[in-house]
Scaffold this motif. Structure first.
Motif, short mmCIF file in Angstrom:
data_model
loop_
_atom_site.label_atom_id
_atom_site.label_comp_id
_atom_site.label_asym_id
_atom_site.label_seq_id
_atom_site.Cartn_x
_atom_site.Cartn_y
_atom_site.Cartn_z
N VAL A 72 34.12 9.13 43.90
CA VAL A 72 32.88 9.24 44.51
C VAL A 72 31.83 9.56 43.46
N ASP A 73 30.79 8.76 43.34
CA ASP A 73 29.62 8.93 42.38
C ASP A 73 28.81 9.89 42.73
N LEU A 74 28.36 10.88 41.59
CA LEU A 74 27.45 12.03 41.81
C LEU A 74 26.54 11.97 40.87
N ARG A 75 25.17 11.83 41.16
CA ARG A 75 24.08 11.79 40.31
C ARG A 75 23.04 12.98 40.62
N ILE A 76 22.76 13.84 39.57
CA ILE A 76 21.77 14.82 39.53
C ILE A 76 20.80 14.90 38.58
N LEU A 121 19.62 15.08 44.37
CA LEU A 121 21.09 14.63 44.18
C LEU A 121 21.35 13.29 44.99
N TRP A 122 22.31 12.59 44.38
CA TRP A 122 22.44 11.27 45.01
C TRP A 122 23.99 11.06 45.04
N ILE A 123 24.55 10.72 46.06
CA ILE A 123 26.06 10.43 46.43
C ILE A 123 26.26 9.04 46.43
N ASN A 124 27.09 8.35 45.90
CA ASN A 124 27.35 6.82 45.83
C ASN A 124 25.89 6.17 45.88
N GLN A 125 25.00 6.61 44.99
CA GLN A 125 23.59 5.79 44.90
C GLN A 125 22.80 5.98 46.26
N VAL A 126 23.23 6.94 46.97
CA VAL A 126 22.44 7.35 48.18
C VAL A 126 21.70 8.55 47.81
N GLU A 127 20.48 8.84 47.98
CA GLU A 127 19.75 9.85 47.94
C GLU A 127 19.98 10.80 49.16
N ILE A 128 20.22 11.99 48.62
CA ILE A 128 20.59 12.90 49.68
C ILE A 128 19.38 13.82 49.93
#
Length: 299
Positions: A260-264, A189-196
């Motif tokens: 807020v951008d979310l990437r999964i 998972l990434w939030i605002n292009q930051v890998e969490i």
């Protein structure tokens, strides 16, 4: 207390294991465990009261029989409650929004991949181009072997807010042809292009029907996932309250934009590239889509 009591005997643990892949009636459980039917029935009642199993009375050759099925696949007991859970009593507010799984703004998908609504298929199976079909907004289950999905959430909170925690929860699992309970996949998972951080899903789950799945959905397909929660506060990032990285809210710069951008997805260099299934509120075991919660206070 009811749950821990229900799981405190070897006999009841064996019952839960027997119900792993199929439903069984009380007489079948008794025979498999080598105990009297009365003993099996009393232990079934304990599991039922703890809401670990559900039972249904069905017609039998002599009256009716009680058929048992397991409800949950995992149970989490958090002993160290995060400090933020107490702040809600001291002026903390929660901004919450639920995003349908088909409302992604960008994606990359590779076969095996597909997308269905509660009424049937939305696109042809194994068609990456179909992921851009406008009817994707109706998706209730989607899957991809490689790639990612990206969502943009509105962040409608005051600019002077002090954010204490952001979290995303979703029902998710690996992706294998049909299903495979032993099919690990590193889902990131990434939030605002930051890998969490990443969670390794143990498999693509089947063997019993998902509680919410429509009747037309095939029995030999993916049925359900795990409900997972990624969260970030001022000191760390977590999955289900377990620390996974030192990423903090400061690195996300949440108040810079009104969204807020979310990437999964599954990274190209993942150790386990087992794909991903993502469930909407009408598929799987949990009646929810992609939920974002932001906890904050005002100065």
């Amino acid at each position: 207390m009811k749950v821990t009591h229900a799981l405190s005997t070897e006999l009841r643990l064996q019952m839960m294991e027997l119900l792993n892949t199929r439903r069984m009636n009380v007489a079948e459980l008794a025979e498999a465990l080598g105990v009297p039917v009365s003993t099996a029935a009393s232990n079934v009642r304990v599991l039922e009261k703890a809401k670990l199993i559900e039972t249904e009375l069905l017609p039998a050759s002599r009256g009716a029989m009680k058929v048992c099925s397991r409800i949950y696949d995992d149970i989490g007991i958090t002993m160290n409650v995060p400090e933020r859970s107490h702040r809600i009593d001291h002026g903390e507010q929660c901004y919450e929004i639920e995003m349908p799984i088909g409302n992604f703004t960008a994606c990359e998908a590779a076969p095996t991949c597909g997308m269905v609504s509660e009424n049937g298929s939305i696109i042809a199976e194994d068609s990456p181009a179909g992921f851009f079909h406008p009817n994707r907004v109706h998706a209730q289950l989607l899957w991809l072997r490689k790639g990612y999905l990206e969502y943009r959430y509105p962040l409608d909170i005051p600019r002077e807010a002090q954010i204490h925690l952001i979290q995303f929860s979703m029902e998710v699992c690996s992706e294998a042809p049909n299903y495979d309970n032993d099919w690990p996949s590193d889902i990131t998972l990434w939030i605002n292009q930051v890998e969490i951080g990443s969670w390794t899903s143990p498999g693509d789950f089947g063997g019993r029907r998902g509680k919410l799945n429509p009747s037309w959905w095939m029995d030999n397909g993916t049925q359900f996932g795990f409900l997972k929660t990624w969260s970030v506060d001022n000191t760390r990032s977590m999955i289900d309250h377990q620390e996974i990285s030192n990423r903090t809210l400061k690195s996300l710069d949440l108040l810079k934009h009104s969204y807020v951008d979310l990437r999964i997805g599954v990274k190209e260099d993942a150790a386990f590239k087992g794909g991903m299934n993502l469930f909407g509120r009408k598929f799987g075991d949990y009646e929810q889509d992609l939920v974002m919660k932001v906890f904050y206070t005002l100065n």
